[in-house]
Write an enzyme that holds these catalytic residues in place. Structure first.
Site, short mmCIF file in Angstrom:
data_model
loop_
_atom_site.label_atom_id
_atom_site.label_comp_id
_atom_site.label_asym_id
_atom_site.label_seq_id
_atom_site.Cartn_x
_atom_site.Cartn_y
_atom_site.Cartn_z
N THR A 35 68.30 28.20 -4.20
CA THR A 35 68.56 28.50 -5.61
C THR A 35 69.72 29.48 -6.01
O THR A 35 69.24 30.65 -5.81
CB THR A 35 67.19 28.43 -6.25
OG1 THR A 35 66.35 27.48 -5.99
CG2 THR A 35 67.66 28.77 -7.59
N ARG A 40 59.39 18.01 -13.58
CA ARG A 40 58.26 18.12 -14.55
C ARG A 40 57.39 16.54 -14.44
O ARG A 40 56.23 16.81 -14.70
CB ARG A 40 58.88 18.15 -16.02
CG ARG A 40 59.39 19.49 -16.29
CD ARG A 40 59.92 19.72 -17.65
NE ARG A 40 60.04 21.16 -18.02
CZ ARG A 40 61.33 21.51 -18.11
NH1 ARG A 40 62.46 20.67 -17.65
NH2 ARG A 40 61.74 22.80 -18.25
N GLN A 85 62.58 25.04 -0.69
CA GLN A 85 63.25 25.95 -1.66
C GLN A 85 63.17 27.48 -1.43
O GLN A 85 62.21 28.01 -1.04
CB GLN A 85 62.73 25.67 -3.05
CG GLN A 85 63.64 26.32 -4.13
CD GLN A 85 62.99 27.59 -4.71
OE1 GLN A 85 61.73 27.71 -4.08
NE2 GLN A 85 63.89 28.36 -5.25
N LEU A 86 64.24 28.02 -1.71
CA LEU A 86 64.56 29.54 -1.21
C LEU A 86 65.41 30.20 -2.25
O LEU A 86 66.48 29.57 -2.93
CB LEU A 86 65.24 29.64 0.11
CG LEU A 86 65.04 30.94 0.74
CD1 LEU A 86 63.68 31.43 1.20
CD2 LEU A 86 65.67 31.01 2.13
N TYR A 87 64.92 31.43 -2.63
CA TYR A 87 65.96 32.52 -3.45
C TYR A 87 66.35 33.34 -2.77
O TYR A 87 65.76 33.96 -1.45
CB TYR A 87 64.95 33.15 -4.45
CG TYR A 87 64.39 32.05 -5.73
CD1 TYR A 87 65.42 32.08 -6.99
CD2 TYR A 87 63.14 31.59 -5.54
CE1 TYR A 87 64.65 31.13 -7.69
CE2 TYR A 87 62.62 30.81 -6.69
CZ TYR A 87 63.60 30.67 -7.81
OH TYR A 87 63.06 29.65 -8.77
N HIS A 112 68.34 23.81 -13.90
CA HIS A 112 67.20 24.40 -13.61
C HIS A 112 66.12 23.83 -14.52
O HIS A 112 65.31 24.52 -15.20
CB HIS A 112 67.28 25.96 -13.60
CG HIS A 112 66.16 26.59 -12.69
ND1 HIS A 112 66.67 27.22 -11.68
CD2 HIS A 112 64.83 26.77 -12.84
CE1 HIS A 112 65.58 27.74 -11.33
NE2 HIS A 112 64.40 27.48 -12.01
N ALA A 158 58.97 22.14 -7.63
CA ALA A 158 58.57 22.76 -8.71
C ALA A 158 57.09 23.68 -8.22
O ALA A 158 56.52 23.19 -7.48
CB ALA A 158 57.82 21.50 -9.79
N GLY A 159 57.24 24.89 -8.60
CA GLY A 159 56.31 25.78 -8.46
C GLY A 159 54.68 25.68 -9.03
O GLY A 159 54.94 25.04 -9.94
#
Length: 378
Positions: free
Chosen positions: A184, A315, A156-158, A280, A90-91
């Site tokens: 992602t 969350r 995590q990577l886009y 997501h 989570a960012g």
């Protein structure tokens, strides 16, 4: 505690459930941050379904089964974990607590569960991994001696337009000690998030994205949507992305955001190492099914007996941070662990390997409750 362990002592601790954590966090977080964390896309149908879908499934408890010596440990990302739960990537965790991802890493390390690091983390991947390792060093002879401690880390990577930056992130993550990439794949564009538009959401001043090599000033010059659109590569495809990553790293490649069998088969054909079944958190395409409802289809498409090996929560980490930083995340993991161990005992499962579809029943559209009955793990 079930399964032969001591019963918990009476406590004045107000956090007894994940719902308690959410309520505590909601009271503490500014509305801008609270809405960013808690909201989904468009009409919030999928975010509601993610919780509501569980009402269709029922646990089948068993009686007179010897569960003494119950063992919750499992294997995830190539290492033993205390139980099959991890902290999702989570960012912008510093919006919940100033220590952000550092606090999460310390809590995960103490509890012996794995952690995903977001590209949009408030701290650099090197700092996050070091924070977790530091806790392990002090724990070796401390109050968790002999138990599972430490974490494996995934970056995590886009898919990114700037391939040079993307490669730098991969190399930094691998050098820092990450063992996997969570790519992602469900975000060629951002979902429709009304609250962000209404609030003109921008990352609060003072918080940067060091993994993305962006300062607070640079981030705040554009809206969340615009910043993402400039960064993200909407031409990403199965035929290019996995191959590109495999050529640049020895880390395992998992594709995150899969919700159908077709994409599981595509991941296999593309030589990915695994998938993360996820919608997501209901923040992308509203109206897609709840994650638990597509798990069976995805497992069947993989043509394996195993289903989910580990569940990552997002969350609840953010709520826990808002409630109490590292101590809050530790309390969150404790609540999940106690629930998991108790359910294992009451369903007659002494080890994680004993958990299979026979442990569940599902309510049909005709109102009849039917055991799943298939001899395969969830």
């Amino acid at each position: 505690m079930s399964g032969g362990a001591p019963l918990p002592e009476p406590t004045k601790e107000p956090i007894l459930s994940i719902s308690d954590l959410k309520e505590a966090a909601d009271r503490k977080l500014p509305s801008l941050v609270r809405e960013f964390y808690n909201s989904g896309s468009t009409d919030q149908r999928t975010i509601a379904a993610n919780s509501d879908a569980f009402t269709k499934y029922h646990l089948r408890s068993r009686v007179l089964v010897n569960v003494r010596g119950l063992d919750t440990s499992a294997t995830a990302l190539g290492r033993k974990v205390r139980f099959p739960v991890g902290c999702a990537p989570a960012g912008i965790q510093s919006m919940a607590h100033e220590d952000g991802e550092l606090a999460t890493a310390r809590a995960a390390g103490r509890w012996g569960v794995n952690m995903g690091v977001s590209s949009f983390a408030s701290y650099a991947v090197e700092e996050v991994v070091d924070a977790g390792k530091g806790v392990v060093e002090t724990t070796k002879s401390g109050d968790r001696g002999g138990e599972v401690v430490g974490s494996a880390y995934a970056m995590q990577l886009y898919p990114m337009r700037d391939r040079a930056l993307q490669e730098r992130i991969v190399k930094r993550a691998e050098k820092a000690g990450c063992t996997a990439i969570f790519l992602t794949g469900d975000s060629p564009v951002l979902g429709v998030r009304y609250n962000e538009w209404r609030n003109d959401f921008r990352t609060p001043e003072g918080i940067g994205f060091p993994n993305m090599e962006r300062t607070s000033k640079q981030i705040r010059e554009s809206t969340h949507d615009d910043g993402f659109a400039k960064m993200n590569d909407d031409s990403a495809a199965w035929t290019t992305e996995i191959k590109w990553l495999k050529e640049r790293t020895k880390m395992k490649i998992f594709v995150k955001g899969v919700i159908c069998g077709e994409d599981v088969r595509a991941a296999i054909e593309s030589n990915a190492d695994g998938v993360i079944v996820s919608n997501h958190g209901g923040r992308q395409l509203d109206g897609v099914p709840a994650t638990i409802d597509v798990l069976e289809e995805c497992a069947a498409a993989a043509e394996v007996a195993l289903g989910a090996k580990c569940v990552y929560v997002g969350r609840p980490v953010l709520w826990a941070l808002a409630y109490g930083g590292q101590a809050g995340v530790e309390r969150m993991l404790e609540v999940l662990y106690e629930d998991f161990r108790r359910c294992m005992a009451l369903c007659g499962c002494r080890t994680v390997a004993d958990i299979n579809r026979n442990c569940l029943a599902r309510m049909g559209l005709d109102g009849v409750l039917r055991p799943l009955r298939r001899e395969s793990r969830l």
